[in-house]
Enzyme design. Structure first.
Site, mmCIF file in Angstrom:
data_model
loop_
_atom_site.group_PDB
_atom_site.id
_atom_site.type_symbol
_atom_site.label_atom_id
_atom_site.label_comp_id
_atom_site.label_asym_id
_atom_site.label_seq_id
_atom_site.Cartn_x
_atom_site.Cartn_y
_atom_site.Cartn_z
ATOM 1 N N SER A 72 0.804 -1.220 0.000
ATOM 2 C CA SER A 72 0.000 0.000 0.000
ATOM 3 C C SER A 72 0.838 1.270 0.000
ATOM 4 O O SER A 72 0.367 2.321 -0.444
ATOM 5 C CB SER A 72 -0.936 0.008 1.213
ATOM 6 O OG SER A 72 -0.192 -0.125 2.413
ATOM 7 N N ASP A 221 -4.530 6.988 10.115
ATOM 8 C CA ASP A 221 -4.237 5.645 10.630
ATOM 9 C C ASP A 221 -2.849 5.544 11.233
ATOM 10 O O ASP A 221 -2.493 4.547 11.858
ATOM 11 C CB ASP A 221 -4.424 4.587 9.541
ATOM 12 C CG ASP A 221 -3.517 4.808 8.332
ATOM 13 O OD1 ASP A 221 -2.590 5.641 8.405
ATOM 14 O OD2 ASP A 221 -3.744 4.144 7.305
ATOM 15 N N HIS A 224 0.053 5.106 6.930
ATOM 16 C CA HIS A 224 0.251 5.460 5.526
ATOM 17 C C HIS A 224 0.587 6.936 5.374
ATOM 18 O O HIS A 224 -0.122 7.793 5.902
ATOM 19 C CB HIS A 224 -1.004 5.124 4.723
ATOM 20 C CG HIS A 224 -1.313 3.658 4.712
ATOM 21 N ND1 HIS A 224 -2.208 3.078 5.583
ATOM 22 C CD2 HIS A 224 -0.810 2.660 3.948
ATOM 23 C CE1 HIS A 224 -2.261 1.771 5.338
ATOM 24 N NE2 HIS A 224 -1.420 1.494 4.366
#
Length: 247
Positions: A72, A221, A224
């Site tokens: 990601s 979060d 990221h």
């Protein structure tokens, strides 16, 4: 009915730009004018012409390829524009320097080293000059055994070298939060320099340097990076990648 089927076949099989669409229309008009008895022969000719055009387009690119194979972080999870992910930022820098390289972003959110291992042979069905391997973080967060993560990364490296031992491989190092236990985090951190040394490949010591753990540079979060964080990631990668491209 045959004409309708031909149109459907061509539109489903190819992504057609305006010019190619006009060519298709002309071909369909020709099919309409010829006799029905020669229908199968004309259909074959249209198909052959389209395939030849596709091959010429595929062979037209002379730029070298940089493939980013990751999770990601590479994929730019949570960003409004994928071009703000660090591979996109690097493409902008490469273009500004007039270097003849095209970036291919092959990041998949949630990808583990096992997932990367399962798709590497498919990914290698293309020409690659520089291969950036950014996997392992999800293994660590899931507590995957260090030996398993290391073996999967080695498998991917072997696959790339088997395809072409002239491909430059860059391994992106990763580190984990200390709350996962000192022994595990230390062993995990050592995977990357050990693999880089044993395989004689290039190493980015820690791709999230100056970004990991910095709240202002990460999304809500805490994992990221934001667009601003990705710019720093791009700089971390460029310190290793830049000299390779200029060499």
């Amino acid at each position: 009915m045959q004409i309708v089927k031909t149109i459907t076949y061509l539109m489903n099989r190819h992504t057609i730009n305006l010019i190619n669409f006009l060519k298709v229309c002309f071909a369909i008009l020709t099919l309409t004018l010829v006799s029905c008895g020669d229908e199968s022969g004309n259909k074959k000719q249209v198909t052959t012409t389209t395939t030849t055009e596709d091959m010429s387009v595929a062979q037209d690119s002379s730029t070298k390829k940089i493939l980013f194979f990751g999770d990601s972080i590479t994929a730019g999870y949570g960003l409004d524009d994928m071009q703000n992910a660090f591979p996109g930022v690097l493409q902008q820098r490469i273009d500004s320097l007039g270097l003849n390289y095209t970036v291919i972003n092959s990041g998949v959110s949630g990808e583990t080293t096992a997932g990367g291992r399962s798709r590497i042979n498919w990914i290698l069905n293309q020409e690659i000059d520089v291969f950036i391997l950014e996997l392992g973080a999800n293994d660590g967060l899931r507590g995957v055994a260090v030996d398993e993560t290391k073996a999967n990364l080695q498998y991917i490296i072997n696959a790339v070298q088997k395809k072409d031992n002239q491909i430059e491989i860059v391994l992106a190092g990763m580190q984990l939060p200390p709350n996962l236990g000192q022994d595990y985090t230390r062993s995990f951190r050592q995977i990357f320099p050990e693999l880089a040394q044993s395989n004689d490949i290039h190493l980015i010591p820690f791709i999230l340097k100056d970004v990991g753990g910095v709240a202002a540079l990460n999304q809500s979060d805490g994992i990221h990076p934001t667009a601003a964080g990705h710019k720093i990631l791009a700089q971390n990668v460029w310190q290793v990648l830049g000299p390779l491209l200029k060499k």
